[in-house]
Design an enzyme around this catalytic site. Structure first.
Site, PDB file in Angstrom:
ATOM      1  N   GLU A   1      45.755  45.225  26.960  1.00 22.84           N
ATOM      2  CA  GLU A   1      46.939  45.493  26.820  1.00 22.84           C
ATOM      3  C   GLU A   1      47.515  46.100  25.487  1.00 22.84           C
ATOM      4  OE1 GLU A   1      50.099  42.814  28.506  1.00 22.84           O
ATOM      5  OE2 GLU A   1      51.629  43.708  27.265  1.00 22.84           O
TER       6      GLU A   1
ATOM      7  N   ARG B   1      57.052  33.554  27.211  1.00 20.35           N
ATOM      8  CA  ARG B   1      57.000  33.221  28.621  1.00 20.35           C
ATOM      9  C   ARG B   1      56.510  31.813  28.806  1.00 20.35           C
ATOM     10  NH1 ARG B   1      56.428  36.019  33.583  1.00 20.35           N
ATOM     11  NH2 ARG B   1      56.596  37.999  32.977  1.00 20.35           N
TER      12      ARG B   1
ATOM     13  N   GLU C   1      49.122  37.982  38.436  1.00 19.83           N
ATOM     14  CA  GLU C   1      48.998  36.711  37.632  1.00 19.83           C
ATOM     15  C   GLU C   1      49.350  35.358  38.385  1.00 19.83           C
ATOM     16  OE1 GLU C   1      51.510  38.871  34.930  1.00 19.83           O
ATOM     17  OE2 GLU C   1      50.299  38.035  33.285  1.00 19.83           O
TER      18      GLU C   1
HETATM   19  N1  MTE Z   1      42.395  42.064  38.701  1.00 22.50           N
HETATM   20  C1  MTE Z   1      41.225  42.621  38.416  1.00 22.50           C
HETATM   21  N2  MTE Z   1      40.478  43.185  39.268  1.00 22.50           N
HETATM   22  N3  MTE Z   1      41.072  43.372  37.116  1.00 22.50           N
HETATM   23  C2  MTE Z   1      42.114  42.869  36.074  1.00 22.50           C
HETATM   24  O1  MTE Z   1      42.060  43.404  35.163  1.00 22.50           O
HETATM   25  N4  MTE Z   1      44.307  42.026  35.389  1.00 22.50           N
HETATM   26  C3  MTE Z   1      45.258  41.008  36.031  1.00 22.50           C
HETATM   27  C4  MTE Z   1      45.810  41.252  37.497  1.00 22.50           C
HETATM   28  N5  MTE Z   1      44.625  41.247  38.390  1.00 22.50           N
HETATM   29  C5  MTE Z   1      43.360  42.283  36.258  1.00 22.50           C
HETATM   30  C6  MTE Z   1      43.331  41.867  37.851  1.00 22.50           C
HETATM   31  C7  MTE Z   1      46.348  41.163  35.116  1.00 22.50           C
HETATM   32  S1  MTE Z   1      46.306  40.288  33.707  1.00 22.50           S
HETATM   33  C8  MTE Z   1      47.861  41.592  35.596  1.00 22.50           C
HETATM   34  S2  MTE Z   1      48.836  41.469  34.404  1.00 22.50           S
HETATM   35  C9  MTE Z   1      47.609  42.377  36.722  1.00 22.50           C
HETATM   36  O2  MTE Z   1      46.395  42.586  37.447  1.00 22.50           O
HETATM   37  C10 MTE Z   1      48.160  43.924  36.459  1.00 22.50           C
HETATM   38  O3  MTE Z   1      47.916  44.520  37.393  1.00 22.50           O
HETATM   39  P1  MTE Z   1      49.455  44.615  38.367  1.00 22.50           P
HETATM   40  O4  MTE Z   1      50.517  44.621  37.562  1.00 22.50           O
HETATM   41  O5  MTE Z   1      49.203  45.938  39.263  1.00 22.50           O
HETATM   42  O6  MTE Z   1      49.448  43.388  39.117  1.00 22.50           O
HETATM   43  N1  HPA Z   2      53.945  40.006  30.704  1.00 24.45           N
HETATM   44  C1  HPA Z   2      52.933  40.732  30.169  1.00 24.45           C
HETATM   45  N2  HPA Z   2      52.701  41.476  29.381  1.00 24.45           N
HETATM   46  C2  HPA Z   2      53.707  41.537  28.552  1.00 24.45           C
HETATM   47  C3  HPA Z   2      55.100  41.101  28.744  1.00 24.45           C
HETATM   48  C4  HPA Z   2      55.056  40.246  29.811  1.00 24.45           C
HETATM   49  O1  HPA Z   2      56.185  39.579  30.050  1.00 24.45           O
HETATM   50  N3  HPA Z   2      55.778  41.274  27.963  1.00 24.45           N
HETATM   51  C5  HPA Z   2      55.104  42.368  26.931  1.00 24.45           C
HETATM   52  N4  HPA Z   2      53.879  42.460  27.469  1.00 24.45           N
HETATM   53 MO1  MOS Z   3      48.598  40.749  32.368  1.00 25.62          MO
HETATM   54  S1  MOS Z   3      48.178  39.394  31.001  1.00 25.62           S
HETATM   55  O1  MOS Z   3      50.357  40.933  31.909  1.00 25.62           O
HETATM   56  O2  MOS Z   3      47.934  41.949  31.337  1.00 25.62           O
END
Ligand code: MTE
Ligand code: HPA
Ligand code: MOS
Length: 753
Positions: free
Chosen positions: A229, A307, A709
């Site tokens: 990120e 958070r 998550e």
């Molecule tokens: N799933 C896979 N296969 N690979 C990833 O890197 N990242 C996770 C989750 N699932 C991830 C994953 C994290 S930290 C987040 S915030 C969300 O996917 C981000 O994607 P989304 O917002 O589309 O759920």
């Molecule tokens: N979640 C994940 N990533 C972020 C957030 C959050 O709430 N705020 C800034 N980056």
């Molecule tokens: Mo997920 S820790 O918000 O990339």
């Protein structure tokens, strides 16, 4: 319920999917390598690059002196130099960037750099940082009601402390980038980042050029999990600085060792709690002080800390809450986002407090959990009123559907019959808020082109990292336009097509970008309906698109999608649309620490059963049985995959993944031989996931709730199931709340006197 294969699965299994490292690079491309600090804290007395520089094949070595803009990459707080200047603050901090003809030459050159550092005291723990007053920023406090007054009226009051360790992201694809010079000083960066705009913005700042000179492209990530990120940025920016000077392409892929050493991880937390309960086991008051080990610079720590406060009471209603968090500055690599983003660390503390209360009062932990679950219209400590609450429903559905009482009897029977193996069982409810906690980040855009042959290209700000967001985006376009999947292509994530994006994070990517795709497609559809209505001499209100055809009053006509597109071209109707979505209703006032920060919450309950081998201290997770609130899932296969992956990661964090730093701040668990992650043998023997039947939420894309998550926190249940099994073996065991519960610690606990 809908499902569809991940659109990348065909190329994935054939090894044809492209990642940064697979890109065809220009033949004049050079290879970059970071030279990083061999000490955790100190003054740089001198660095001698002369021998390294004169090595055959070394093009140039870059340092802070080569920065034409600002030597600053801090996102939330400007406290992190790209390259160290006079001081180093963590082991692995970038100092210079070697650019050479090959990686082997760059490595050789790195070994030839001589550095002299005058060492300064090293802080590695949050507790020590707090004692010394070493903080990133001011603490934050959330308050509801009056805890002090409430404690006086409580039947039971307990105090305790907890520790949860960090966690390595271990994305399969390490950090990396490929940077090319274009004409007129323009630069194109291909990066393995969750935040293309963050890379673009930071590169522009460091290079001292406007953002429009930097184009960032992301094909897909071999996993990010939060680790990309913010922390994909420095490598891309270093390579961009080199490209700015050399006007030749530079590629930099970190090897696993360098990646492990130089990047931050999940934040370790040391926490102190006080919990008060009434005679009927209602939690009346809860206080916690969270000490977050932020590392040497802010990175995303303040947001992660926030958070933690938002999730400090998990899925329970507590009328009096006072929780505070300190981002403690230490000499570790800056810790960063990791799936759950501080939420898991918060939830572990209240679950520990409940476990301690149960232990002391002499009741089952689940009795306390059960009577305190959130109900409709309960207030969270930050002022949001809970609605569409599924805490009790998921809890009781899990107990009912998985025949909890039967499972519990089984555990009892097993424990009565076995001396050297003991089982434990736990329930773990979750409530996770969906939205970036920083309200201004909750927006996204989509750009949709319909080409004149009827095929469609969709660009969004969403980064595909294995979570299958591209498949979901495709589903949205396909559904709204009424066309087949084969007609829709997802483009790479590119800052020139979709600008000013938030990172793909906070589980919100599909909601935010999906809503934008939906809007763009609907705008296109409105125009196409007019074209079709003229072709069919029918009112546009009666027109629908489905199965690549036009339908009138629900009946298929003989006019195809392609025919309408061809006609639209003749009529000079625009076949492109760009839409912007910003989550409505959410707000948060940081001066009061009150508001409505989340679009909605995701709920669920997991039942975990484990078996501990009481001779060896090792354990197995027999099963995890989950009732999860997907809303109305738009892709059950993908969503269950997310539940299972997150669960495995949560179990790893709670049990076997043990980050270790030496007192000198050096990462000791710096290879996969010393850092154990769950493999197929340590995964639960069975994972069962039942979707809770709910209406879904309007703010979720197609009412399909965010899933990335939340399920990670089901893993916390494993910790308490193991604890119960240990107790069944050793009556003298005095529970501690220190994770991970590694086999070594379990063994000690089994034989504690
Ligand atoms: N799933 C896979 N296969 N690979 C990833 O890197 N990242 C996770 C989750 N699932 C991830 C994953 C994290 S930290 C987040 S915030 C969300 O996917 C981000 O994607 P989304 O917002 O589309 O759920
Ligand atoms: N979640 C994940 N990533 C972020 C957030 C959050 O709430 N705020 C800034 N980056
Ligand atoms: Mo997920 S820790 O918000 O990339």
């Amino acid at each position: 319920m809908k499902t569809m294969k991940n659109i990348d699965s065909f190329t994935h299994v054939r090894g044809e999917s492209l990642f940064v490292d697979d890109l065809m690079i220009r033949k004049d491309a050079l290879i970059g390598l970071c030279f990083d600090s061999p000490k955790a804290h100190g003054k740089i007395k001198s660095v001698d690059y002369s021998v390294a520089e004169s090595l055959e094949g070394v093009e140039r070595i870059f340092t802070y002196k080569d920065v034409l803009g600002e030597n600053q990459i801090g996102g939330i707080i400007p406290d992190e130099p790209l390259w160290a200047q006079n001081e180093v603050h963590f082991w692995g901090q970038p100092i210079a960037f070697i650019v050479a003809k090959t990686e082997a030459i760059a490595k050789k050159a790195r070994a030839l750099i001589k550095i002299e550092i005058e060492e300064l005291p090293v802080i590695t723990t949050a507790i020590e940082a707090k004692q010394k007053g070493s903080f990133i920023n001011a603490p934050r406090i959330f308050n509801l009601g009056n805890t002090q007054k409430s404690f006086e009226e409580c039947e039971y009051v307990f105090e305790g402390e907890t520790f949860s360790n960090g966690q390595e992201h271990l994305y399969l694809e390490t950090q990396g980038c490929y940077v090319e010079p274009l004409e007129n000083g323009n630069i194109k960066i291909t990066s393995s980042t969750q935040g293309p705009t963050q890379v673009q913005k930071t590169a522009a700042k460091v290079l001292g050029v406007p953002m429009h000179k930097i184009e960032v492209d992301v094909i897909r990530l071999g996993g990010g999990f939060g680790g990309k990120e913010d922390q994909a940025t420095p490598w891309a920016v270093m390579a961009a600085v080199a490209v700015q000077h050399l006007k030749k392409p530079v590629k930099y892929m970190l090897n696993r060792h360098d990646d492990l050493r130089m990047t931050g991880k999940r934040h370790p937390y040391s926490s102190f709690f006080k919990i008060g309960l009434s005679k009927d086991l209602k939690i009346k008051a809860f206080e916690a002080e969270f000490l977050q080990n932020a590392g040497a610079a802010a990175d995303l720590s303040p947001a992660v800390a926030e958070r933690t406060l938002f999730h400090a009471t998990n899925s329970y209603f507590v009328p009096n809450v006072n929780v505070s968090v300190y981002s403690c500055k230490t000499n570790l690599p800056p810790n960063t986002a990791f799936r759950g983003f501080g939420g898991p660390q918060g939830m572990f503390v209240i679950e520990s407090a409940i476990a301690m209360a149960a232990e002391k009062i002499g009741v089952d932990r689940r009795k306390i959990q059960e009577v305190n679950l959130l109900k409709e219209n309960d207030e969270f400590s930050y002022g949001q009123i809970a609605n569409e609450v599924q805490a009790e429903r998921s809890w009781f559905t899990a107990k009912d559907k998985f025949e909890f009482e039967q499972l519990e009897k089984e555990v009892q029977r097993f424990n009565n019959e076995n001396q050297l193996f003991k089982k434990g069982i736990s329930l773990m409810p979750i409530a996770f808020g969906i939205s970036f906690t920083n309200t201004p980040m909750n927006h996204a855009r989509a750009l949709v082109h319909i080409y004149q042959d009827g095929s469609v290209g969709v660009s969004t700000g969403a980064v595909e990292m294995g979570q299958s967001v591209n498949t979901k985006m495709l589903q949205v376009a396909q559904d709204v336009l009424g066309i087949s999947a084969a007609k829709v292509k997802l483009e790479t994530t590119n800052t020139t097509r979709v600008a000013n994006t938030s990172p793909s994070a906070a589980s919100s990517t599909a909601d935010l970008n999906g809503k934008a795709v939906e809007m763009a497609c609907n705008l296109l559809l409105d125009r196409l309906k007019i074209v079709a209505s003229k072709m069919l001499s029918s009112d546009e209100k009666n027109i629908n698109f489905k199965d690549n055809c036009v339908f009138i009053d629900g009946k298929k006509s003989d006019v195809t999608w392609n025919a309408v597109i061809a006609q639209a071209m003749l009529e000079r109707v625009s076949l492109s649309e760009n839409a912007h979505y910003a989550t409505p209703e959410i707000h948060f006032d940081k001066s009061k620490e009150k508001g409505h920060p989340f679009a909605y919450h995701v709920y669920g309950t997991a039942i975990t059963t484990v078996t501990v081998d009481c001779l060896r201290g090792i354990y197995e997770v027999d099963s995890v049985k989950i009732v999860h609130d997907f809303g109305k899932t738009m892709n059950l296969g993908i969503d269950i995959g997310q539940v299972e992956g997150a669960l495995a990661q949560g179990i790893g964090w709670m049990t076997m993944e043990e980050i270790a730093y030496g007192k000198d701040g050096r990462l000791l668990s710096n290879a996969l031989s010393t850092y154990k992650v769950p493999d197929i043998f340590s995964a639960p023997k069975t994972i069962e996931t039942i979707p809770l039947e709910t209406e879904g939420n309007e703010l979720a894309i197609q009412k399909s709730k965010a899933v990335g998550e939340p399920p990670l926190m089901y893993g916390i249940g494993t910790y308490f199931a193991i604890q119960q099994a240990v107790k069944a073996y050793n009556k003298n065991y005095k529970p501690k709340y220190h994770s991970p519960f590694t086999p070594e610690k379990v063994l000690m606990a089994l034989y504690e006197k």
